[in-house]
Design a protein around this motif. Sequence first.
Motif, mmCIF file in Angstrom:
data_model
loop_
_atom_site.group_PDB
_atom_site.id
_atom_site.type_symbol
_atom_site.label_atom_id
_atom_site.label_comp_id
_atom_site.label_asym_id
_atom_site.label_seq_id
_atom_site.Cartn_x
_atom_site.Cartn_y
_atom_site.Cartn_z
ATOM 1 N N LEU A 26 -4.914 -4.029 -15.158
ATOM 2 C CA LEU A 26 -4.116 -4.002 -13.934
ATOM 3 C C LEU A 26 -2.739 -3.436 -14.260
ATOM 4 N N PRO A 27 -2.115 -2.740 -13.316
ATOM 5 C CA PRO A 27 -0.758 -2.283 -13.562
ATOM 6 C C PRO A 27 0.164 -3.491 -13.759
ATOM 7 N N PRO A 28 1.249 -3.315 -14.489
ATOM 8 C CA PRO A 28 2.155 -4.451 -14.694
ATOM 9 C C PRO A 28 2.783 -4.889 -13.372
ATOM 10 N N PRO A 29 3.088 -6.174 -13.245
ATOM 11 C CA PRO A 29 3.728 -6.645 -12.009
ATOM 12 C C PRO A 29 5.111 -6.027 -11.856
ATOM 13 N N ARG A 30 5.487 -5.780 -10.602
ATOM 14 C CA ARG A 30 6.818 -5.235 -10.313
ATOM 15 C C ARG A 30 7.443 -6.019 -9.178
ATOM 16 N N THR A 31 8.752 -6.033 -9.148
ATOM 17 C CA THR A 31 9.465 -6.699 -8.064
ATOM 18 C C THR A 31 9.402 -5.821 -6.818
ATOM 19 N N LEU A 32 9.735 -6.408 -5.684
ATOM 20 C CA LEU A 32 9.765 -5.641 -4.441
ATOM 21 C C LEU A 32 10.794 -4.521 -4.548
ATOM 22 N N ASN A 33 11.935 -4.788 -5.168
ATOM 23 C CA ASN A 33 12.956 -3.742 -5.345
ATOM 24 C C ASN A 33 12.419 -2.584 -6.179
ATOM 25 N N GLN A 40 6.005 6.767 -4.494
ATOM 26 C CA GLN A 40 4.586 6.698 -4.136
ATOM 27 C C GLN A 40 4.258 5.438 -3.345
ATOM 28 N N VAL A 41 5.127 4.446 -3.383
ATOM 29 C CA VAL A 41 4.867 3.164 -2.734
ATOM 30 C C VAL A 41 5.830 2.908 -1.571
ATOM 31 N N ALA A 42 7.021 3.487 -1.638
ATOM 32 C CA ALA A 42 8.093 3.175 -0.682
ATOM 33 C C ALA A 42 7.676 3.380 0.770
ATOM 34 N N ARG A 43 6.981 4.456 1.064
ATOM 35 C CA ARG A 43 6.576 4.717 2.454
ATOM 36 C C ARG A 43 5.629 3.634 2.961
ATOM 37 N N ASP A 44 4.680 3.217 2.116
ATOM 38 C CA ASP A 44 3.752 2.158 2.521
ATOM 39 C C ASP A 44 4.492 0.857 2.780
ATOM 40 N N ILE A 45 5.467 0.549 1.942
ATOM 41 C CA ILE A 45 6.235 -0.694 2.130
ATOM 42 C C ILE A 45 6.995 -0.656 3.449
ATOM 43 N N GLU A 47 6.068 0.844 6.157
ATOM 44 C CA GLU A 47 5.165 0.832 7.299
ATOM 45 C C GLU A 47 4.224 -0.362 7.364
ATOM 46 N N TYR A 48 3.988 -1.020 6.232
ATOM 47 C CA TYR A 48 2.994 -2.092 6.186
ATOM 48 C C TYR A 48 3.602 -3.389 5.676
ATOM 49 N N MET A 49 2.884 -4.459 5.872
ATOM 50 C CA MET A 49 3.317 -5.771 5.426
ATOM 51 C C MET A 49 3.121 -5.899 3.915
ATOM 52 N N VAL A 50 4.021 -6.605 3.278
ATOM 53 C CA VAL A 50 3.920 -6.886 1.850
ATOM 54 C C VAL A 50 3.693 -8.384 1.702
ATOM 55 N N ALA A 51 2.767 -8.762 0.848
ATOM 56 C CA ALA A 51 2.496 -10.179 0.619
ATOM 57 C C ALA A 51 2.338 -10.421 -0.875
ATOM 58 N N LEU A 52 2.791 -11.564 -1.314
ATOM 59 C CA LEU A 52 2.574 -11.971 -2.697
ATOM 60 C C LEU A 52 1.201 -12.614 -2.781
ATOM 61 N N VAL A 53 0.419 -12.158 -3.732
ATOM 62 C CA VAL A 53 -0.939 -12.673 -3.897
ATOM 63 C C VAL A 53 -1.097 -13.131 -5.333
ATOM 64 N N PRO A 54 -1.477 -14.390 -5.538
ATOM 65 C CA PRO A 54 -1.688 -14.846 -6.910
ATOM 66 C C PRO A 54 -2.890 -14.133 -7.517
#
Length: 74
Positions: A26-33, A40-45, A47-54
């Motif tokens: 899995l890719p390493p975990p990253r903070t929302l910032n 590559q991710v900023a546009r999705d963030i 437009e879409y909801m972000v959720a923390l998933v264990p």
Amino acid sequence: MISTRRNAPEAIALYAQSLAEDGHALPPPRTLNELERDPQVARDIAEYMVALVPVPPPTRRSETPRKFSRHRRA
């Protein structure tokens, strides 16, 4: 949406298992910032909801459910 959040840990576990079978992790975990700074991710963030998933701990191959065929014994 509730079922999506409920199923997310299992989906991530299956994704991680698939990656592991292909020799990847899995890719390493990253903070929302950090994610917001990734073009590559900023546009999705935005437009879409972000959720923390264990992320469930990895399981050994022998712990995964086995599929049984429905062949009849003679």
